[in-house]
Design an enzyme around this catalytic site. Structure first.
Site, PDB file in Angstrom:
ATOM      1  N   ASP A   1      15.656   6.502 -16.945  1.00  0.00           N
ATOM      2  CA  ASP A   1      16.132   7.089 -15.690  1.00  0.00           C
ATOM      3  C   ASP A   1      17.608   7.464 -15.787  1.00  0.00           C
ATOM      4  O   ASP A   1      18.378   6.798 -16.490  1.00  0.00           O
ATOM      5  CB  ASP A   1      15.913   6.066 -14.563  1.00  0.00           C
ATOM      6  CG  ASP A   1      15.966   6.699 -13.183  1.00  0.00           C
ATOM      7  OD1 ASP A   1      16.024   7.943 -13.091  1.00  0.00           O
ATOM      8  OD2 ASP A   1      15.953   5.952 -12.198  1.00  0.00           O
TER       9      ASP A   1
ATOM     10  N   HIS B   1      17.921  16.295 -19.348  1.00  0.00           N
ATOM     11  CA  HIS B   1      16.656  15.954 -20.018  1.00  0.00           C
ATOM     12  C   HIS B   1      16.743  16.209 -21.527  1.00  0.00           C
ATOM     13  O   HIS B   1      16.166  15.472 -22.313  1.00  0.00           O
ATOM     14  CB  HIS B   1      15.496  16.736 -19.400  1.00  0.00           C
ATOM     15  CG  HIS B   1      15.262  16.399 -17.946  1.00  0.00           C
ATOM     16  ND1 HIS B   1      15.236  15.108 -17.473  1.00  0.00           N
ATOM     17  CD2 HIS B   1      15.052  17.197 -16.858  1.00  0.00           C
ATOM     18  CE1 HIS B   1      15.017  15.122 -16.163  1.00  0.00           C
ATOM     19  NE2 HIS B   1      14.907  16.376 -15.765  1.00  0.00           N
TER      20      HIS B   1
ATOM     21  N   GLU C   1       4.182  11.791  -9.916  1.00  0.00           N
ATOM     22  CA  GLU C   1       5.054  12.216  -8.800  1.00  0.00           C
ATOM     23  C   GLU C   1       6.032  13.313  -9.249  1.00  0.00           C
ATOM     24  O   GLU C   1       6.482  14.112  -8.423  1.00  0.00           O
ATOM     25  CB  GLU C   1       5.858  11.019  -8.260  1.00  0.00           C
ATOM     26  CG  GLU C   1       5.015   9.962  -7.540  1.00  0.00           C
ATOM     27  CD  GLU C   1       4.242   9.021  -8.467  1.00  0.00           C
ATOM     28  OE1 GLU C   1       4.507   9.023  -9.696  1.00  0.00           O
ATOM     29  OE2 GLU C   1       3.358   8.293  -7.972  1.00  0.00           O
TER      30      GLU C   1
ATOM     31  N   LEU D   1       5.089   1.888 -35.927  1.00  0.00           N
ATOM     32  CA  LEU D   1       5.338   1.773 -34.485  1.00  0.00           C
ATOM     33  C   LEU D   1       4.355   2.688 -33.751  1.00  0.00           C
ATOM     34  O   LEU D   1       4.125   3.818 -34.184  1.00  0.00           O
ATOM     35  CB  LEU D   1       6.780   2.229 -34.183  1.00  0.00           C
ATOM     36  CG  LEU D   1       7.163   2.348 -32.703  1.00  0.00           C
ATOM     37  CD1 LEU D   1       7.516   0.980 -32.133  1.00  0.00           C
ATOM     38  CD2 LEU D   1       8.362   3.279 -32.510  1.00  0.00           C
TER      39      LEU D   1
HETATM   40  C1  FPP Z   1      14.446  10.491 -15.200  1.00  0.00           C
HETATM   41  O1  FPP Z   1      15.704  10.981 -14.940  1.00  0.00           O
HETATM   42  C2  FPP Z   1      13.835  11.144 -16.344  1.00  0.00           C
HETATM   43  C3  FPP Z   1      12.715  11.913 -16.311  1.00  0.00           C
HETATM   44  C4  FPP Z   1      11.983  12.215 -15.074  1.00  0.00           C
HETATM   45  C5  FPP Z   1      12.172  12.542 -17.496  1.00  0.00           C
HETATM   46  C6  FPP Z   1      12.301  11.752 -18.752  1.00  0.00           C
HETATM   47  C7  FPP Z   1      12.384  12.686 -19.885  1.00  0.00           C
HETATM   48  C8  FPP Z   1      13.143  12.502 -20.985  1.00  0.00           C
HETATM   49  C9  FPP Z   1      13.892  11.286 -21.263  1.00  0.00           C
HETATM   50  C10 FPP Z   1      13.291  13.532 -21.989  1.00  0.00           C
HETATM   51  C11 FPP Z   1      12.094  14.211 -22.335  1.00  0.00           C
HETATM   52  C12 FPP Z   1      11.127  13.417 -23.084  1.00  0.00           C
HETATM   53  C13 FPP Z   1       9.859  13.830 -23.144  1.00  0.00           C
HETATM   54  C14 FPP Z   1       8.882  13.208 -24.052  1.00  0.00           C
HETATM   55  C15 FPP Z   1       9.448  14.980 -22.290  1.00  0.00           C
HETATM   56  P1  FPP Z   1      15.944  11.690 -13.546  1.00  0.00           P
HETATM   57  O2  FPP Z   1      15.763  13.134 -13.740  1.00  0.00           O
HETATM   58  O3  FPP Z   1      15.085  11.059 -12.524  1.00  0.00           O
HETATM   59  O4  FPP Z   1      17.454  11.339 -13.294  1.00  0.00           O
HETATM   60  P2  FPP Z   1      18.161  11.086 -11.914  1.00  0.00           P
HETATM   61  O5  FPP Z   1      17.518   9.877 -11.321  1.00  0.00           O
HETATM   62  O6  FPP Z   1      19.577  10.836 -12.312  1.00  0.00           O
HETATM   63  O7  FPP Z   1      17.999  12.332 -11.101  1.00  0.00           O
END
Ligand code: FPP
Length: 237
Positions: free
Chosen positions: A16, A33, A63, A127
């Protein structure tokens, strides 16, 4: 570096903070991302080196479909690109990739990328990387209950045969040991519909670090915190 003793077999991560990381730098959320993907790459390597055998990451929750179209598209493109760029590295590193989630809503391109990476890495033994994509723990539990009810209705299963093992084996994570340690970054303290059944006895570790800044040192801090905990599973020592 943590000691080799007491390394969790299965680590699950709620990655997150990508959006906030980008905002702090005046960048688009999608750039957060991209940086998050780099953090994931480092973490796979660091976890494998530490001796972790299963790593589950919450990459796209059900979601998340509700996010702005542009962001969803950027995440889907990142999945496809990541899979394409990393397939050889993952295979050579002995990483087996599995995807956990509903697959029906992905475009043909994303579905093919997922199928391809699972096939290409199927022999990995170092892994197991489980990508939770279009994943919702409550939906997963509903689907499992529905399947079990159907089997009872068809006379294939007696009600008395429904136990914890059967439920575990009816979930998308069938065959994967429960997570020992769940890490969430970015200073949020919730599970957000992630592995609700499987994490029943997991140790929880929260850090304020935003996911794109998560590095080897951060992972080892989490592993050290885990190693120092005493797991009692409801028993007394
Ligand atoms: C949460 O941060 C992250 C996500 C919803 C996506 C996670 C994706 C990655 C770590 C990179 C991509 C990896 C793959 C395999 C697709 P947020 O956007 O909710 O951050 P915020 O809470 O600061 O808005």
């Amino acid at each position: 570096m943590s000691t080799r003793a007491n390394i969790p077999q299965h680590v699950a991560i709620i990655m997150d903070g990508n959006g906030r990381w980008a905002k702090l730098r005046g960048k688009e959320r999608s750039e957060g991302h991209v940086a998050g993907m780099e953090a994931l790459r480092r973490t796979i390597q660091n976890a494998a080196e530490a001796g972790v055998k299963y790593l589950t990451v919450y990459a796209f929750s059900t979601e998340n479909w509700g996010r702005p179209k542009q962001e969803v598209e950027a995440l889907m493109a990142l999945i496809c690109r990541g899979v394409e760029l990393e397939a050889d590295n993952l295979r050579e590193a002995g990483v087996r990739v599995k995807v956990m989630g509903r697959r029906a809503n992905f475009s043909a391109e994303v579905a093919e990328a997922i199928r391809s990476i699972e096939e290409q890495t199927a022999a990995g033994e170092q892994l197991t990387l489980i990508l939770a994509l279009d994943y919702s723990s409550r939906s997963e539990i509903c689907d499992a209950v529905r399947n079990i009810a159907r089997r009872v209705q068809q006379g294939e299963l007696a009600v008395e045969q429904i136990d914890e093992h059967l439920i575990s084996e009816s979930l998308l994570s069938a065959g994967v040991p429960d997570p020992d340690l769940v890490i969430r970054t970015s200073g949020e303290y919730r599970l957000s519909n992630f592995l609700l059944w499987q994490a029943s006895y997991a140790e929880l570790y929260f850090t304020d670090v935003l996911w794109p800044d998560f590095d080897g040192e951060e992972l080892h801090r989490a592993l050290e915190a885990y190693a120092a905990r005493e797991r009692r599973y409801g028993l007394v020592k």
